[in-house]
Design an enzyme around this catalytic site. Structure first.
Site, mmCIF file in Angstrom:
data_model
loop_
_atom_site.group_PDB
_atom_site.id
_atom_site.type_symbol
_atom_site.label_atom_id
_atom_site.label_comp_id
_atom_site.label_asym_id
_atom_site.label_seq_id
_atom_site.Cartn_x
_atom_site.Cartn_y
_atom_site.Cartn_z
ATOM 1 N N LYS A 170 0.865 -1.188 0.000
ATOM 2 C CA LYS A 170 0.000 0.000 0.000
ATOM 3 C C LYS A 170 0.897 1.232 0.000
ATOM 4 C CE LYS A 170 -1.575 2.856 2.874
ATOM 5 N NZ LYS A 170 -1.578 4.082 2.008
ATOM 6 N N GLU A 245 10.108 2.225 10.350
ATOM 7 C CA GLU A 245 11.114 3.256 10.085
ATOM 8 C C GLU A 245 10.364 4.573 10.133
ATOM 9 O OE1 GLU A 245 13.011 6.093 8.880
ATOM 10 O OE2 GLU A 245 12.682 5.337 6.853
ATOM 11 N N CYS A 279 13.601 11.815 6.466
ATOM 12 C CA CYS A 279 13.504 11.510 7.896
ATOM 13 C C CYS A 279 14.842 11.620 8.606
ATOM 14 C CB CYS A 279 12.917 10.113 8.094
ATOM 15 S SG CYS A 279 13.808 8.823 7.198
ATOM 16 N N GLU A 378 9.525 16.996 14.636
ATOM 17 C CA GLU A 378 9.912 16.799 13.246
ATOM 18 C C GLU A 378 9.039 17.686 12.362
ATOM 19 O OE1 GLU A 378 11.052 13.122 10.343
ATOM 20 O OE2 GLU A 378 9.109 12.999 11.352
#
Length: 474
Positions: A170, A245, A279, A378
């Site tokens: 997906k 992750e 990231c 973040e």
């Protein structure tokens, strides 16, 4: 334009019974360029059933058979590099040069590394009189993000195929086009029906069902920490393996003996690459207090030198990938200003020459303390904060004062000193003096940056179970 309005299930292209579609938006204009089918839990169930049916046969294929399939896929990825790059550039706004030279080539880069590993990998070894065997974990749900789409597809699909697993992919519904191309390539390569399945959709409709599905043996997810927590909770009810992750707020420690004329500009360009949507980006620059003003000046000058524009314009930065991300980045810049951080470059104002699209200027904040939101959260955009430290121990303390632990960066002319600082960082990866990523090395983090590792042999072994056969080696 690539057709993302069908799913690939059981070796055939088919439509969702729901008929629901969602626009795929060009972030450079804010206008739709095509649409993607939005699947349902029923579509996910069909794909899982196809993968479950295919698993007994595919899990028994030989290494040679799997290598042949992987090599065929890899060759086609190389052949279609420019088409994949165009798709990535249009769906998430990467500058076309970045898309052609880094985004699209990351597919064959990871497939090529897995091929190299698989040629020599020992699935069995003796340990005394016991035979240790590594076997495919089973049916895998692979859920990928929009920021480096082909990279994340390859780091999951390639090792899963190499291990002998079957899978349901997906991809992000915001960037579905390159995943559709990959499905076409897998079909052309002759991968047996049901081994690879593609279902487009969103997290609540498809992702959640895959995470909780009792016939899924493993979930591999890349994305936000918030979503990773939800996936872990859903997966725990059936005790499946989960590899995550997730996010990062990586510290970049520039020690007092580093060459600031090299370290600071290179670090700023690293965070601004892909419009800050990586990231592992070095979003917190930690510098000695005695050289703080020097570092702020270099960082601001470098940010102001970078151009922002449409993906095909030759600009250094394209737009951020979608409207929700644009709104978050702008809100975080405004929050930083409100918290009292010093705006050294950029800001929350749209670049003057761009009237539409999700463009953000390269932004640098000074006067930042570790309690500010811009230093802790973040942002996932082209935003850098510069924080002073007193000595090496203080730099390590600040770097580790985070719930994340994905990556870190250390600059010093003294290699042993750099290694000592790197060893004290609670992160899964550390770059010394601008060293590049290594496809053969493990990629992943500590804490809320996730669990498990991708890339290379570590990525392959995430998709393998370990069996002890006592007496099997005697």
């Amino acid at each position: 334009m690539i057709d993302a309005k069908k799913f690939y299930i059981g070796g055939a292209w088919q439509s969702s019974a729901s008929g629901v579609k969602k626009p795929v938006v060009d972030p450079a204009t804010g206008e739709p360029i095509t649409s993607v089918a939005i699947g349902t839990a029923a579509d996910a169930d069909l794909a899982v059933a196809a993968a479950r049916q295919a698993f007994p046969g595919y899990s028994r294929t030989t290494v040679a058979e799997r290598l042949e399939l992987l090599e065929a896929i890899n060759a086609r990825l190389v052949e279609r590099n420019d088409e994949i790059a165009e798709a990535i550039s249009s769906e998430m706004g990467a500058p076309i040069a970045l898309a052609r030279e880094a985004q699209a080539p990351s597919g064959p880069q990871h497939f090529g590394e897995i091929i190299r590993i698989l040629r020599a990998y020992a699935f069995e070894k003796a340990m005394g009189s016991t035979l240790i065997r590594r076997e495919p974990v089973g049916v895998c749900a692979l859920i990928t993000p929009w920021n480096w789409p082909m990279n994340q597809l390859a780091t999951k699909v390639a090792p899963a195929l190499a291990a002998g697993c079957t899978m349901v992919l997906k991809p992000s519904e915001l960037a579905p086009l390159d995943a559709t191309i990959l499905a076409e390539i897998i079909d052309e390569a002759g991968v047996p029906p049901g081994v690879f399945n593609l279902v487009h959709g969103d997290g609540p409709g498809v992702g959640a069902r895959l995470a909780e599905h009792p016939d899924v043996d493993m979930v591999s997810f890349t994305g936000s920490t918030r979503a990773g927590i939800s996936i872990g909770e859903a997966a725990s009810r059936s005790i499946k393996r989960v590899a995550l992750e997730l996010g990062g707020k990586s510290a970049n420690i520039i020690l007092d003996d580093a060459d600031f004329d090299v370290a600071v500009p290179q670090s700023v360009r690293a965070i601004m690459l892909n419009s800050g949507q990586s990231c592992n980006a070095p979003t917190r620059m930690l510098v000695p207090r005695a050289r703080y003003e020097e570092a702020c000046g270099l960082a601001a000058a470098t940010a102001r030198s970078l151009s922002v524009g449409a993906p095909g314009s030759g600009a250094d930065l394209g737009p951020v990938a979608n409207r929700p991300q644009y709104e978050r980045v702008i809100a975080m810049i405004e929050k930083g200003i409100g918290e009292g951080a010093h705006l050294l470059a950029g800001g929350a104002v749209r670049p003057a020459h761009l009237e539409r699209g999700f463009f953000v200027m390269p932004t640098v904040f000074g006067g930042v303390t570790s309690h500010m939101a811009v230093a802790r959260e973040e942002i996932f955009g082209p935003v850098l904060v510069v924080i002073p430290f007193e000595d090496d121990a203080d730099a390590i303390r600040i770097a580790n004062d985070t719930e994340y632990g994905l990556s870190g960066y250390v600059w010093s002319r003294d290699r042993e000193r750099a290694l000592a600082v790197a060893g004290a960082l609670r992160t899964g990866m550390v770059h010394l003096n601008g060293a590049s990523l290594d496809t053969a090395a493990p990629f992943g983090g500590y804490g809320k940056s996730g669990n498990g590792r991708e890339w290379g042999v570590f990525g392959l072994e995430e998709f393998l179970e370990v069996k002890s056969i006592y007496g099997g080696a005697s």
